[in-house]
Scaffold this motif. Sequence first.
Motif, PDB file in Angstrom:
ATOM      1  N   TYR A 142       9.029 -20.415 -12.371  1.00 19.33           N
ATOM      2  CA  TYR A 142       9.070 -21.756 -12.949  1.00 19.33           C
ATOM      3  C   TYR A 142       9.820 -22.686 -11.993  1.00 19.33           C
ATOM      4  CZ  TYR A 142       8.115 -18.867 -17.041  1.00 19.33           C
ATOM      5  OH  TYR A 142       7.584 -17.950 -17.897  1.00 19.33           O
ATOM      6  N   SER A 143       9.210 -23.784 -11.646  1.00 20.09           N
ATOM      7  CA  SER A 143       9.832 -24.724 -10.724  1.00 20.09           C
ATOM      8  C   SER A 143      11.114 -25.302 -11.316  1.00 20.09           C
ATOM      9  CB  SER A 143       8.869 -25.869 -10.410  1.00 20.09           C
ATOM     10  OG  SER A 143       9.554 -26.965  -9.848  1.00 20.09           O
ATOM     11  N   LEU A 144      12.225 -25.119 -10.608  1.00 19.39           N
ATOM     12  CA  LEU A 144      13.489 -25.697 -11.061  1.00 19.39           C
ATOM     13  C   LEU A 144      13.395 -27.217 -11.095  1.00 19.39           C
ATOM     14  CD1 LEU A 144      16.461 -25.359 -11.857  1.00 19.39           C
ATOM     15  CD2 LEU A 144      17.035 -25.358  -9.415  1.00 19.39           C
ATOM     16  N   ALA A 145      12.749 -27.799 -10.104  1.00 20.57           N
ATOM     17  CA  ALA A 145      12.618 -29.257 -10.050  1.00 20.57           C
ATOM     18  C   ALA A 145      11.860 -29.793 -11.262  1.00 20.57           C
ATOM     19  CB  ALA A 145      11.915 -29.671  -8.757  1.00 20.57           C
ATOM     20  N   LYS A 146      10.808 -29.109 -11.652  1.00 16.36           N
ATOM     21  CA  LYS A 146      10.021 -29.560 -12.809  1.00 16.36           C
ATOM     22  C   LYS A 146      10.844 -29.462 -14.095  1.00 16.36           C
ATOM     23  CE  LYS A 146       5.263 -29.264 -14.524  1.00 16.36           C
ATOM     24  NZ  LYS A 146       5.302 -28.827 -15.918  1.00 16.36           N
ATOM     25  N   LEU A 147      11.637 -28.389 -14.214  1.00 12.38           N
ATOM     26  CA  LEU A 147      12.509 -28.246 -15.379  1.00 12.38           C
ATOM     27  C   LEU A 147      13.507 -29.395 -15.451  1.00 12.38           C
ATOM     28  CD1 LEU A 147      13.296 -24.419 -15.131  1.00 12.38           C
ATOM     29  CD2 LEU A 147      11.939 -25.510 -16.918  1.00 12.38           C
ATOM     30  N   VAL A 148      14.088 -29.729 -14.307  1.00 10.05           N
ATOM     31  CA  VAL A 148      15.069 -30.816 -14.248  1.00 10.05           C
ATOM     32  C   VAL A 148      14.407 -32.153 -14.565  1.00 10.05           C
ATOM     33  CG1 VAL A 148      16.649 -32.067 -12.716  1.00 10.05           C
ATOM     34  CG2 VAL A 148      16.546 -29.563 -12.636  1.00 10.05           C
ATOM     35  N   ALA A 149      13.161 -32.319 -14.113  1.00  8.27           N
ATOM     36  CA  ALA A 149      12.445 -33.574 -14.345  1.00  8.27           C
ATOM     37  C   ALA A 149      12.096 -33.776 -15.813  1.00  8.27           C
ATOM     38  CB  ALA A 149      11.165 -33.594 -13.503  1.00  8.27           C
ATOM     39  N   GLU A 150      11.793 -32.693 -16.508  1.00 10.71           N
ATOM     40  CA  GLU A 150      11.223 -32.812 -17.844  1.00 10.71           C
ATOM     41  C   GLU A 150      12.249 -32.829 -18.971  1.00 10.71           C
ATOM     42  OE1 GLU A 150       8.344 -29.646 -17.963  1.00 10.71           O
ATOM     43  OE2 GLU A 150       6.780 -30.909 -17.068  1.00 10.71           O
ATOM     44  N   GLU A 151      13.402 -32.182 -18.773  1.00  8.49           N
ATOM     45  CA  GLU A 151      14.368 -32.093 -19.882  1.00  8.49           C
ATOM     46  C   GLU A 151      15.752 -31.778 -19.332  1.00  8.49           C
ATOM     47  OE1 GLU A 151      14.891 -29.665 -24.131  1.00  8.49           O
ATOM     48  OE2 GLU A 151      13.202 -29.239 -22.805  1.00  8.49           O
ATOM     49  N   VAL A 152      16.762 -32.306 -19.980  1.00 11.99           N
ATOM     50  CA  VAL A 152      18.139 -32.014 -19.588  1.00 11.99           C
ATOM     51  C   VAL A 152      18.618 -30.775 -20.339  1.00 11.99           C
ATOM     52  CG1 VAL A 152      20.518 -32.847 -19.610  1.00 11.99           C
ATOM     53  CG2 VAL A 152      18.643 -34.434 -19.095  1.00 11.99           C
ATOM     54  N   HIS A 153      19.153 -29.807 -19.598  1.00 12.75           N
ATOM     55  CA  HIS A 153      19.729 -28.605 -20.193  1.00 12.75           C
ATOM     56  C   HIS A 153      21.215 -28.522 -19.851  1.00 12.75           C
ATOM     57  CE1 HIS A 153      15.423 -27.617 -20.157  1.00 12.75           C
ATOM     58  NE2 HIS A 153      15.689 -26.809 -21.153  1.00 12.75           N
ATOM     59  N   ASP A 154      21.933 -27.736 -20.634  1.00 12.93           N
ATOM     60  CA  ASP A 154      23.364 -27.541 -20.363  1.00 12.93           C
ATOM     61  C   ASP A 154      23.600 -26.431 -19.348  1.00 12.93           C
ATOM     62  OD1 ASP A 154      23.999 -29.508 -22.263  1.00 12.93           O
ATOM     63  OD2 ASP A 154      23.945 -28.036 -23.895  1.00 12.93           O
ATOM     64  N   TYR A 155      22.629 -25.499 -19.276  1.00 11.36           N
ATOM     65  CA  TYR A 155      22.753 -24.339 -18.385  1.00 11.36           C
ATOM     66  C   TYR A 155      21.417 -24.094 -17.699  1.00 11.36           C
ATOM     67  CZ  TYR A 155      26.996 -23.523 -21.079  1.00 11.36           C
ATOM     68  OH  TYR A 155      28.220 -23.675 -21.680  1.00 11.36           O
ATOM     69  N   TYR A 156      21.485 -23.688 -16.434  1.00  7.48           N
ATOM     70  CA  TYR A 156      20.287 -23.346 -15.663  1.00  7.48           C
ATOM     71  C   TYR A 156      20.499 -21.963 -15.048  1.00  7.48           C
ATOM     72  CZ  TYR A 156      19.022 -28.283 -16.046  1.00  7.48           C
ATOM     73  OH  TYR A 156      18.698 -29.521 -16.526  1.00  7.48           O
ATOM     74  N   VAL A 157      19.611 -21.031 -15.384  1.00 11.76           N
ATOM     75  CA  VAL A 157      19.645 -19.703 -14.773  1.00 11.76           C
ATOM     76  C   VAL A 157      18.494 -19.646 -13.778  1.00 11.76           C
ATOM     77  CG1 VAL A 157      19.537 -17.215 -15.158  1.00 11.76           C
ATOM     78  CG2 VAL A 157      20.642 -18.692 -16.856  1.00 11.76           C
ATOM     79  N   VAL A 158      18.826 -19.429 -12.510  1.00  2.87           N
ATOM     80  CA  VAL A 158      17.858 -19.612 -11.428  1.00  2.87           C
ATOM     81  C   VAL A 158      17.774 -18.350 -10.565  1.00  2.87           C
ATOM     82  CG1 VAL A 158      17.140 -21.125  -9.545  1.00  2.87           C
ATOM     83  CG2 VAL A 158      18.600 -22.027 -11.360  1.00  2.87           C
ATOM     84  N   GLU A 159      16.574 -17.814 -10.427  1.00  4.11           N
ATOM     85  CA  GLU A 159      16.345 -16.739  -9.455  1.00  4.11           C
ATOM     86  C   GLU A 159      16.059 -17.386  -8.103  1.00  4.11           C
ATOM     87  OE1 GLU A 159      12.971 -13.491  -8.198  1.00  4.11           O
ATOM     88  OE2 GLU A 159      13.304 -13.777 -10.351  1.00  4.11           O
ATOM     89  N   VAL A 160      16.798 -16.973  -7.077  1.00  2.00           N
ATOM     90  CA  VAL A 160      16.613 -17.571  -5.757  1.00  2.00           C
ATOM     91  C   VAL A 160      16.310 -16.495  -4.720  1.00  2.00           C
ATOM     92  CG1 VAL A 160      17.935 -19.665  -6.167  1.00  2.00           C
ATOM     93  CG2 VAL A 160      19.131 -17.647  -5.370  1.00  2.00           C
ATOM     94  N   SER A 161      15.325 -16.751  -3.897  1.00  2.00           N
ATOM     95  CA  SER A 161      14.954 -15.838  -2.815  1.00  2.00           C
ATOM     96  C   SER A 161      15.650 -16.258  -1.527  1.00  2.00           C
ATOM     97  CB  SER A 161      13.435 -15.879  -2.613  1.00  2.00           C
ATOM     98  OG  SER A 161      13.048 -17.142  -2.088  1.00  2.00           O
ATOM     99  N   SER A 162      15.620 -15.393  -0.534  1.00  2.83           N
ATOM    100  CA  SER A 162      16.195 -15.750   0.769  1.00  2.83           C
ATOM    101  C   SER A 162      15.444 -16.935   1.364  1.00  2.83           C
ATOM    102  CB  SER A 162      16.138 -14.557   1.718  1.00  2.83           C
ATOM    103  OG  SER A 162      14.800 -14.104   1.889  1.00  2.83           O
ATOM    104  N   PHE A 163      14.124 -17.011   1.133  1.00  5.04           N
ATOM    105  CA  PHE A 163      13.339 -18.130   1.665  1.00  5.04           C
ATOM    106  C   PHE A 163      13.822 -19.463   1.086  1.00  5.04           C
ATOM    107  CE2 PHE A 163       9.318 -15.248   2.152  1.00  5.04           C
ATOM    108  CZ  PHE A 163       9.990 -14.486   3.080  1.00  5.04           C
TER     109      PHE A 163
END
Length: 456
Positions: A142-163
């Motif tokens: 799930y695109s983090l940017a799209k989540l941020v664009a669409e709704e404000v959350h109090d917490y963000y859990v993000v899987e990040v790759s080396s890339f």
Amino acid sequence: MSKVLTILGAGESGIGAAILAKKHGYAVFVSDGGSIAADRKAQLHAYGIAFEEGGHTRERIAEASEVVKSPGIPDSAPLIQELTAKGIPVISEIEFAYRYIPETAKVIAITGTNGKTTTTLLTHHILKSAGYKVALGGNVGYSLAKLVAEEVHDYYVVEVSSFQLDGIVKFKPDVAVLLNITPDHLDRYENDFQKYVDAKFRIVENLSHKESFVYCVDSEPVSAEVSKRKIDACLFAVSATKDPRWEAYMADDHLIFNYKYKNTKHKIPVSEVALIGQHNMINTMSAVLAALNMEVSIQDILKGVKSFVNAPHRLEPCGEVEGVKFINDSKGTNVDAVYYALDGIKQDLVWIAGGVDKGNDYSQVEMLVKQKVKALICLGVDNAPLKEFFEGKVPVIHETQQMSEAVALGAELAAAGDAVLLSPACASFDLFKNYEDRGDQFRAAVKEMLNAKEIL
């Protein structure tokens, strides 16, 4: 005059970055060297975002004040080199998204060669089941940017790759989790393992004493790197061995937590954890420490740990037929993953394996196979490597090229109390579209067998 942002790649992250940029007043241009899927074109049209496909117009791209690139594009790509030479910043989507996360929100970022999806999903589940307003994004799909664009959350859990970490500048999670590092994607890092390690450790480069770093001390490359780096964050070490020096460890079939910053100690019985296998205990302890840092109560954490259902194809229970459990670990496409599966399941096993062999070294699972596997079912076009290695080491070896036959053979060869495990150690492309297709066919075959038994 509005800032100009060019986005290279119209995948999930690229579309998300384009939408977020448009909402913040950028002049946005999306360029994809391949074709753009119809649904993604529709999104771009809906937001009035200019795009091109089938190639890159270098002159127009170079007009950008900044470029967001897809994780799939290496820094060594000629276009990226040209942009860098012109002084045009090139960043990742997670870096761009991070700018627009409210300062009051908390970010948990999770990386590692293996286990990051499971740990990310579990961390999100714990927070969500505890009633937190939490979003799930990043490499998990799930695109983090799209989540941020669409709704404000109090917490963000993000899987990040080396890339993705390669393209950060100010990205600073409140809790950073690093599970393990083993050789992978070395073609992106000039076949230099240290460069891959350095990429993973970028997750801590902006941390201060206000943030936390959870890491697995059992991963030698991780612990070696921690010992030689100055990391300003609060450190939380995790281990599967009994060692009270660490903030989380295993002892007497319990997960033990020394939460030093609150001067509290917690214990969770392994029997209460939904996941199985020692590697998943590392994942669970890491998720629990992340949740404790977010001030989730131990009662809510235990509720989340017990009720969690992992993503499909990762040691996924698919049913029980006449006392035989069927377990789908189709995501186990290398020998490392198979080791964890064999180690984590306590029953005697019928093991379904095979596919496109990657030059596998089966010696690392040889002892476990001798101890636990009563029959091996080779499911592949070319089963020679598997057969040759395990001949004489497993009592029974069968071959098939049909999933339904493999499952039927498994049921025939297993006794009540045993498990039939699909953990292929190989890629799927000889007989299946991908590992998901392989796992789906396994699950469907088990379901069909269950239905047939009910009719009888």
